[in-house]
Design a protein around this motif. Sequence first.
Motif, PDB file in Angstrom:
ATOM      1  N   VAL A  17       0.957  -1.255   0.129  1.00 52.21           N
ATOM      2  CA  VAL A  17       0.187  -0.183  -0.145  1.00 52.21           C
ATOM      3  C   VAL A  17       0.861   1.086  -0.218  1.00 52.21           C
ATOM      4  O   VAL A  17       1.580   1.396   1.043  1.00 52.21           O
ATOM      5  CB  VAL A  17      -0.904  -0.135   1.235  1.00 52.21           C
ATOM      6  CG1 VAL A  17      -2.228   1.284   0.944  1.00 52.21           C
ATOM      7  CG2 VAL A  17      -2.195  -1.294   1.108  1.00 52.21           C
ATOM      8  N   ARG A  48      -0.836  -0.690  -4.452  1.00 49.19           N
ATOM      9  CA  ARG A  48      -2.064  -0.063  -4.434  1.00 49.19           C
ATOM     10  C   ARG A  48      -1.947   1.093  -3.734  1.00 49.19           C
ATOM     11  O   ARG A  48      -0.691   1.525  -3.307  1.00 49.19           O
ATOM     12  CB  ARG A  48      -3.268  -1.159  -3.479  1.00 49.19           C
ATOM     13  CG  ARG A  48      -4.073  -2.177  -3.140  1.00 49.19           C
ATOM     14  CD  ARG A  48      -5.042  -2.520  -2.556  1.00 49.19           C
ATOM     15  NE  ARG A  48      -4.794  -2.153  -1.346  1.00 49.19           N
ATOM     16  CZ  ARG A  48      -3.922  -3.297  -0.399  1.00 49.19           C
ATOM     17  NH1 ARG A  48      -3.961  -4.530  -1.294  1.00 49.19           N
ATOM     18  NH2 ARG A  48      -4.215  -2.984   1.091  1.00 49.19           N
ATOM     19  N   TYR A  50      -3.090   5.474  -3.448  1.00 47.56           N
ATOM     20  CA  TYR A  50      -3.432   6.830  -3.358  1.00 47.56           C
ATOM     21  C   TYR A  50      -3.028   7.922  -3.461  1.00 47.56           C
ATOM     22  O   TYR A  50      -1.898   8.517  -3.355  1.00 47.56           O
ATOM     23  CB  TYR A  50      -3.742   6.583  -1.510  1.00 47.56           C
ATOM     24  CG  TYR A  50      -4.575   5.518  -1.034  1.00 47.56           C
ATOM     25  CD1 TYR A  50      -6.307   5.525  -0.738  1.00 47.56           C
ATOM     26  CD2 TYR A  50      -4.311   4.170  -0.758  1.00 47.56           C
ATOM     27  CE1 TYR A  50      -6.285   4.405  -0.175  1.00 47.56           C
ATOM     28  CE2 TYR A  50      -4.756   3.020   0.006  1.00 47.56           C
ATOM     29  CZ  TYR A  50      -5.824   2.958   0.120  1.00 47.56           C
ATOM     30  OH  TYR A  50      -6.968   1.965   0.251  1.00 47.56           O
ATOM     31  N   ARG A  75      -6.528   4.894  -6.068  1.00 42.22           N
ATOM     32  CA  ARG A  75      -8.126   5.518  -5.333  1.00 42.22           C
ATOM     33  C   ARG A  75      -7.259   7.336  -5.038  1.00 42.22           C
ATOM     34  O   ARG A  75      -6.059   7.317  -4.461  1.00 42.22           O
ATOM     35  CB  ARG A  75      -8.204   5.520  -4.507  1.00 42.22           C
ATOM     36  CG  ARG A  75      -9.134   4.328  -3.780  1.00 42.22           C
ATOM     37  CD  ARG A  75     -10.027   3.661  -2.235  1.00 42.22           C
ATOM     38  NE  ARG A  75     -10.835   2.785  -2.715  1.00 42.22           N
ATOM     39  CZ  ARG A  75     -10.907   1.547  -2.067  1.00 42.22           C
ATOM     40  NH1 ARG A  75      -9.856   1.335  -1.674  1.00 42.22           N
ATOM     41  NH2 ARG A  75     -11.696   0.500  -2.081  1.00 42.22           N
ATOM     42  N   GLU A  95      -7.204   5.420   6.908  1.00 42.00           N
ATOM     43  CA  GLU A  95      -7.750   4.266   8.078  1.00 42.00           C
ATOM     44  C   GLU A  95      -9.325   2.737   7.394  1.00 42.00           C
ATOM     45  O   GLU A  95      -9.571   2.470   8.330  1.00 42.00           O
ATOM     46  CB  GLU A  95      -8.398   4.565   9.223  1.00 42.00           C
ATOM     47  CG  GLU A  95      -6.598   5.211   9.642  1.00 42.00           C
ATOM     48  CD  GLU A  95      -7.097   6.064  11.340  1.00 42.00           C
ATOM     49  OE1 GLU A  95      -5.334   6.004  11.986  1.00 42.00           O
ATOM     50  OE2 GLU A  95      -7.934   6.448  11.699  1.00 42.00           O
ATOM     51  N   GLN A  96     -10.049   4.257   6.471  1.00 44.47           N
ATOM     52  CA  GLN A  96     -11.273   2.882   6.341  1.00 44.47           C
ATOM     53  C   GLN A  96     -10.980   2.406   5.625  1.00 44.47           C
ATOM     54  O   GLN A  96     -11.924   0.761   5.200  1.00 44.47           O
ATOM     55  CB  GLN A  96     -12.299   4.592   5.743  1.00 44.47           C
ATOM     56  CG  GLN A  96     -12.859   5.022   6.672  1.00 44.47           C
ATOM     57  CD  GLN A  96     -13.589   5.787   5.447  1.00 44.47           C
ATOM     58  OE1 GLN A  96     -14.033   5.893   4.048  1.00 44.47           O
ATOM     59  NE2 GLN A  96     -13.733   7.755   4.828  1.00 44.47           N
ATOM     60  N   TYR A  97      -9.608   2.172   4.357  1.00 44.29           N
ATOM     61  CA  TYR A  97      -9.583   1.061   3.204  1.00 44.29           C
ATOM     62  C   TYR A  97      -8.452   0.231   4.033  1.00 44.29           C
ATOM     63  O   TYR A  97      -8.165  -1.320   3.248  1.00 44.29           O
ATOM     64  CB  TYR A  97      -9.357   1.301   2.597  1.00 44.29           C
ATOM     65  CG  TYR A  97     -10.233   2.509   1.546  1.00 44.29           C
ATOM     66  CD1 TYR A  97     -11.872   2.113   1.047  1.00 44.29           C
ATOM     67  CD2 TYR A  97     -10.450   3.751   1.921  1.00 44.29           C
ATOM     68  CE1 TYR A  97     -13.014   2.567   0.860  1.00 44.29           C
ATOM     69  CE2 TYR A  97     -11.400   4.707   1.203  1.00 44.29           C
ATOM     70  CZ  TYR A  97     -12.531   3.769   0.448  1.00 44.29           C
ATOM     71  OH  TYR A  97     -13.664   4.233   0.138  1.00 44.29           O
ATOM     72  N   GLU A  98      -7.395   0.579   5.050  1.00 38.94           N
ATOM     73  CA  GLU A  98      -5.933   0.135   5.460  1.00 38.94           C
ATOM     74  C   GLU A  98      -5.976   0.367   6.454  1.00 38.94           C
ATOM     75  O   GLU A  98      -6.272   0.873   7.721  1.00 38.94           O
ATOM     76  CB  GLU A  98      -5.332   0.594   4.265  1.00 38.94           C
ATOM     77  CG  GLU A  98      -5.275   1.351   3.264  1.00 38.94           C
ATOM     78  CD  GLU A  98      -5.562  -0.186   2.795  1.00 38.94           C
ATOM     79  OE1 GLU A  98      -4.940  -1.574   2.631  1.00 38.94           O
ATOM     80  OE2 GLU A  98      -5.644  -0.519   1.231  1.00 38.94           O
ATOM     81  N   ASP A  99      -5.057  -1.153   7.300  1.00 46.04           N
ATOM     82  CA  ASP A  99      -4.868  -1.246   8.681  1.00 46.04           C
ATOM     83  C   ASP A  99      -3.500  -0.467   8.918  1.00 46.04           C
ATOM     84  O   ASP A  99      -2.772  -0.937  10.261  1.00 46.04           O
ATOM     85  CB  ASP A  99      -5.484  -2.262   8.987  1.00 46.04           C
ATOM     86  CG  ASP A  99      -4.525  -3.776   9.065  1.00 46.04           C
ATOM     87  OD1 ASP A  99      -3.882  -3.570   7.871  1.00 46.04           O
ATOM     88  OD2 ASP A  99      -4.728  -4.924   8.686  1.00 46.04           O
TER      89      ASP A  99
END
Length: 301
Positions: A17, A48, A50, A75, A95-99
């Motif tokens: 990420v 992925r 962002y 995204r 944080e909505q998508y990844e930890d």
Amino acid sequence: MTSSPKVENMFSVEGRVALITVAYHDSGGGAGGLGALMAEGLVANGARVYLVGRKEDTLKVEVSRLDKISPGKARHFAMDITVEEDVDKLVKFIEQYEDSLDFLVNNAGLSIFGPPASYLDPLDKLQANLKEPPLETWKACLATNSWAPYTLTVSFLHLLARAAQKGGRGSVLFITASGTQSWNPNLKFSGYISTRVGAEHIARILAAKLTPHRIRVNVVVPGIFPSIATRPDDPQGLAYPNTVSHIVPFKRAGFPEELIGTIIYLASAASGYMTGERIAVDGGFGLISNGTNKFLPDGAL
């Protein structure tokens, strides 16, 4: 204890990420700039990504382009990286998508140059030109080039630390400029370069402080690469063949793959033992930039 990576997977970024802030000169959103090159290379190799920038419309165009390379891997988040509240919103969005966050690239920058101020100028002209950049210019450059990458990095430490536990992840890049190690007296002076110098020092401070958590922080200095900001067909641009052949020892602009390769290396386990370093990908430009080369255009650094 973290185990060593397998040789065949050392350069893999599959499933990682990444977050990339987009430079202001990248059309306000990234299409065609260095941020776009980095994103393309990472997405094409399975990461992925962002993308963060100011103009949502342009970001959407860029994400659509990346979707054609690898669907669903990109995204975007529209924000101003110099606004603390926006940084907080970005963290919550991720944080909505990844930890965890494997790779943070502080690529965004603001370059504002004052008038030419050569050491060969009469003192009155030199003094007037050096005084011209107003305080607001300095503040804007400081906020974008030094404060923002510092604040973004610190704000994502908890996600970077989680990634770093997996081995070879939790990597941060500060993208700066060749001029941070140049004092060529022919060039323009501005808060831009000074605040990029500050960013490099911040990167090393953070690298030292974060070693117990295995979060790696390094600096990358891109040279001249063709982009929307440095078009090879622009006679006034640095990537124009006649210009670049005079100011870069390799006598050409960089190929996109040469920058992407460095980015992938620093995002992968292959660079897992590297932190606090400054890497120039510039065809030797930094080696000669302190000379009084008459072909070096104003603002080249």
